[in-house]
Design a protein around this motif. Structure first.
Motif, PDB file in Angstrom:
ATOM      1  N   PHE A 101     -38.899 101.740  29.677  1.00 42.26           N
ATOM      2  CA  PHE A 101     -39.928 101.822  28.635  1.00 42.26           C
ATOM      3  C   PHE A 101     -39.447 101.126  27.369  1.00 42.26           C
ATOM      4  O   PHE A 101     -40.222 100.406  26.722  1.00 42.26           O
ATOM      5  CB  PHE A 101     -40.263 103.287  28.346  1.00 42.26           C
ATOM      6  CG  PHE A 101     -41.492 103.785  29.051  1.00 42.26           C
ATOM      7  CD1 PHE A 101     -42.643 104.102  28.355  1.00 42.26           C
ATOM      8  CD2 PHE A 101     -41.493 103.943  30.429  1.00 42.26           C
ATOM      9  CE1 PHE A 101     -43.772 104.573  29.004  1.00 42.26           C
ATOM     10  CE2 PHE A 101     -42.615 104.407  31.104  1.00 42.26           C
ATOM     11  CZ  PHE A 101     -43.763 104.725  30.389  1.00 42.26           C
ATOM     12  N   ALA A 102     -38.203 101.329  27.003  1.00 42.41           N
ATOM     13  CA  ALA A 102     -37.665 100.669  25.811  1.00 42.41           C
ATOM     14  C   ALA A 102     -37.730  99.155  25.953  1.00 42.41           C
ATOM     15  O   ALA A 102     -38.098  98.440  25.014  1.00 42.41           O
ATOM     16  CB  ALA A 102     -36.230 101.119  25.556  1.00 42.41           C
ATOM     17  N   ARG A 103     -37.371  98.641  27.123  1.00 40.36           N
ATOM     18  CA  ARG A 103     -37.454  97.196  27.366  1.00 40.36           C
ATOM     19  C   ARG A 103     -38.884  96.701  27.165  1.00 40.36           C
ATOM     20  O   ARG A 103     -39.124  95.644  26.561  1.00 40.36           O
ATOM     21  CB  ARG A 103     -36.979  96.876  28.781  1.00 40.36           C
ATOM     22  CG  ARG A 103     -37.023  95.392  29.121  1.00 40.36           C
ATOM     23  CD  ARG A 103     -36.554  95.125  30.538  1.00 40.36           C
ATOM     24  NE  ARG A 103     -37.460  95.661  31.545  1.00 40.36           N
ATOM     25  CZ  ARG A 103     -37.324  95.465  32.847  1.00 40.36           C
ATOM     26  NH1 ARG A 103     -36.272  94.785  33.305  1.00 40.36           N
ATOM     27  NH2 ARG A 103     -38.182  95.971  33.705  1.00 40.36           N
ATOM     28  N   MET A 104     -39.842  97.460  27.668  1.00 42.35           N
ATOM     29  CA  MET A 104     -41.245  97.097  27.508  1.00 42.35           C
ATOM     30  C   MET A 104     -41.662  97.115  26.039  1.00 42.35           C
ATOM     31  O   MET A 104     -42.367  96.212  25.560  1.00 42.35           O
ATOM     32  CB  MET A 104     -42.103  98.073  28.322  1.00 42.35           C
ATOM     33  CG  MET A 104     -43.593  97.844  28.246  1.00 42.35           C
ATOM     34  SD  MET A 104     -44.513  99.058  29.256  1.00 42.35           S
ATOM     35  CE  MET A 104     -44.119 100.582  28.370  1.00 42.35           C
ATOM     36  N   LEU A 105     -41.205  98.121  25.295  1.00 46.25           N
ATOM     37  CA  LEU A 105     -41.546  98.216  23.881  1.00 46.25           C
ATOM     38  C   LEU A 105     -40.955  97.068  23.076  1.00 46.25           C
ATOM     39  O   LEU A 105     -41.587  96.554  22.144  1.00 46.25           O
ATOM     40  CB  LEU A 105     -41.068  99.554  23.314  1.00 46.25           C
ATOM     41  CG  LEU A 105     -41.708 100.814  23.900  1.00 46.25           C
ATOM     42  CD1 LEU A 105     -41.038 102.057  23.331  1.00 46.25           C
ATOM     43  CD2 LEU A 105     -43.210 100.842  23.633  1.00 46.25           C
ATOM     44  N   VAL A 106     -39.745  96.651  23.421  1.00 48.38           N
ATOM     45  CA  VAL A 106     -39.086  95.563  22.708  1.00 48.38           C
ATOM     46  C   VAL A 106     -39.896  94.271  22.817  1.00 48.38           C
ATOM     47  O   VAL A 106     -39.956  93.481  21.869  1.00 48.38           O
ATOM     48  CB  VAL A 106     -37.652  95.350  23.250  1.00 48.38           C
ATOM     49  CG1 VAL A 106     -37.061  94.037  22.757  1.00 48.38           C
ATOM     50  CG2 VAL A 106     -36.761  96.516  22.826  1.00 48.38           C
ATOM     51  N   GLN A 107     -40.536  94.065  23.946  1.00 45.43           N
ATOM     52  CA  GLN A 107     -41.316  92.835  24.131  1.00 45.43           C
ATOM     53  C   GLN A 107     -42.464  92.748  23.138  1.00 45.43           C
ATOM     54  O   GLN A 107     -42.896  91.657  22.768  1.00 45.43           O
ATOM     55  CB  GLN A 107     -41.857  92.749  25.558  1.00 45.43           C
ATOM     56  CG  GLN A 107     -42.530  91.418  25.866  1.00 45.43           C
ATOM     57  CD  GLN A 107     -43.009  91.324  27.304  1.00 45.43           C
ATOM     58  OE1 GLN A 107     -42.398  91.893  28.212  1.00 45.43           O
ATOM     59  NE2 GLN A 107     -44.105  90.611  27.515  1.00 45.43           N
ATOM     60  N   ASP A 108     -42.986  93.894  22.694  1.00 48.69           N
ATOM     61  CA  ASP A 108     -44.072  93.939  21.707  1.00 48.69           C
ATOM     62  C   ASP A 108     -45.297  93.175  22.190  1.00 48.69           C
ATOM     63  O   ASP A 108     -45.897  92.399  21.443  1.00 48.69           O
ATOM     64  CB  ASP A 108     -43.599  93.406  20.353  1.00 48.69           C
ATOM     65  CG  ASP A 108     -44.543  93.777  19.219  1.00 48.69           C
ATOM     66  OD1 ASP A 108     -45.210  94.819  19.319  1.00 48.69           O
ATOM     67  OD2 ASP A 108     -44.623  93.007  18.236  1.00 48.69           O
ATOM     68  N   ALA A 109     -45.662  93.378  23.452  1.00 53.83           N
ATOM     69  CA  ALA A 109     -46.812  92.695  24.044  1.00 53.83           C
ATOM     70  C   ALA A 109     -48.107  93.397  23.663  1.00 53.83           C
ATOM     71  O   ALA A 109     -48.114  94.563  23.259  1.00 53.83           O
ATOM     72  CB  ALA A 109     -46.661  92.651  25.561  1.00 53.83           C
ATOM     73  N   LYS A 110     -49.212  92.683  23.837  1.00 56.47           N
ATOM     74  CA  LYS A 110     -50.523  93.235  23.498  1.00 56.47           C
ATOM     75  C   LYS A 110     -51.081  94.117  24.616  1.00 56.47           C
ATOM     76  O   LYS A 110     -51.839  95.039  24.364  1.00 56.47           O
ATOM     77  CB  LYS A 110     -51.484  92.102  23.167  1.00 56.47           C
ATOM     78  CG  LYS A 110     -51.083  91.284  21.938  1.00 56.47           C
ATOM     79  CD  LYS A 110     -52.044  90.138  21.697  1.00 56.47           C
ATOM     80  CE  LYS A 110     -51.693  89.414  20.402  1.00 56.47           C
ATOM     81  NZ  LYS A 110     -50.378  88.733  20.487  1.00 56.47           N
ATOM     82  N   PHE A 111     -50.740  93.796  25.863  1.00 57.06           N
ATOM     83  CA  PHE A 111     -51.157  94.580  27.017  1.00 57.06           C
ATOM     84  C   PHE A 111     -49.920  95.124  27.714  1.00 57.06           C
ATOM     85  O   PHE A 111     -48.994  94.364  28.013  1.00 57.06           O
ATOM     86  CB  PHE A 111     -51.948  93.722  28.015  1.00 57.06           C
ATOM     87  CG  PHE A 111     -53.431  93.705  27.788  1.00 57.06           C
ATOM     88  CD1 PHE A 111     -54.297  94.388  28.635  1.00 57.06           C
ATOM     89  CD2 PHE A 111     -53.969  93.006  26.724  1.00 57.06           C
ATOM     90  CE1 PHE A 111     -55.667  94.367  28.423  1.00 57.06           C
ATOM     91  CE2 PHE A 111     -55.335  92.974  26.503  1.00 57.06           C
ATOM     92  CZ  PHE A 111     -56.193  93.659  27.356  1.00 57.06           C
ATOM     93  N   LEU A 112     -49.898  96.415  27.991  1.00 54.77           N
ATOM     94  CA  LEU A 112     -48.808  97.051  28.717  1.00 54.77           C
ATOM     95  C   LEU A 112     -49.341  97.492  30.078  1.00 54.77           C
ATOM     96  O   LEU A 112     -50.258  98.315  30.154  1.00 54.77           O
ATOM     97  CB  LEU A 112     -48.268  98.263  27.948  1.00 54.77           C
ATOM     98  CG  LEU A 112     -47.907  98.044  26.478  1.00 54.77           C
ATOM     99  CD1 LEU A 112     -47.324  99.327  25.890  1.00 54.77           C
ATOM    100  CD2 LEU A 112     -46.946  96.889  26.311  1.00 54.77           C
TER     101      LEU A 112
END
Length: 241
Positions: free
Chosen positions: A142-153
């Motif tokens: 989840f942290a890796r995903m948050l770091v990307q700061d993408a518009k769609f998760l």
């Protein structure tokens, strides 16, 4: 911004796993993808991300690039044997900014550490990922995903084999991300999680059964229809067009 799916069919050995699906996931939505086992939910998500070829139809990322979509796969699809620290795994979310071999700046390092703090893994930054429990490892993903700061998760079964405390904490992270304007699309199998956290649901059984407000979609009539379609898919011949 949106993800627009038009007449999508994805097949394995000429047998459709996703069958003539039409759907649009709009900006800032919070959608669960729900349905029986074998309904094609994970296949749909992988096709959206370009990880699987499809037989018919199109998928358009409206006013977005690949970096605007963050994908969290199932844990079983992630190699945990790599000699990597918690911080290094979370920092992989910077890939679109620094590439494979770029240096992490001081500002980016702070972002990674902040993401780890959000998922209560800040004190584990230097620990090897091989030492983590399933729940801890999922927090780092989840942290890796948050770091990307993408518009769609986009998340594929994010709470499989994860303890209840971690599940609750990460559901709250998703809720906050949505309140901050991010779109959330998650494949889920837990009826109560969907009803409690996801205002909209896309119900499928290889084909689209229904979509809309969760309270309307997850009714007995439509759930029975989805189960019947899933059973029929195993017994009947499918359209090959």
């Amino acid at each position: 911004m949106s993800i627009l799916i038009n007449n999508l069919t994805v097949s394995y050995q000429a047998r459709p796993a996703v069958h003539h699906v039409y759907m649009e996931f709009p900006d800032a939505c919070m959608y669960a993808i729900f349905g029986p086992n074998g309904a094609g939910k994970s296949t749909l998500l992988k096709a959206i991300m370009g990880l699987l070829p499809y037989s018919t139809g199109t998928i358009h990322w409206q006013n977005m690039q690949r970096r605007d979509l963050a994908y969290l796969p199932q844990q079983s699809d992630v190699d945990r044997s790599q000699p990597m620290s918690v911080f290094e795994l979370a920092a992989m979310g910077l890939w679109y900014e620094i590439g494979f071999f770029g240096n992490v700046s001081a500002t980016q390092r702070e972002r990674v550490q902040a993401a780890l703090q959000r998922v209560e893994m800040g004190d584990f930054a230097q620990r090897s990922i091989s030492e983590l429990s399933n729940g801890q490892f999922q927090r780092v993903l989840f942290a890796r995903m948050l770091v990307q700061d993408a518009k769609f998760l986009l998340l594929d079964e994010p709470f499989n084999a994860v303890d209840a405390k971690t599940t609750f904490a990460l559901l709250e992270v998703l809720r906050q991300e949505n309140r901050n304007g991010k779109a959330i699309v998650a494949v889920l199998h837990d009826y109560e999680q969907v009803r409690a956290y996801f205002p909209h649901t896309f119900l499928m059984a290889r084909e689209k059964v229904a979509c809309g407000k969760t309270e309307d979609v997850l009714c007995d009539e439509l759930l029975l229809k989805a189960n019947a379609l899933a059973q029929a898919a195993e017994e009947d011949e499918w359209c090959v067009n």
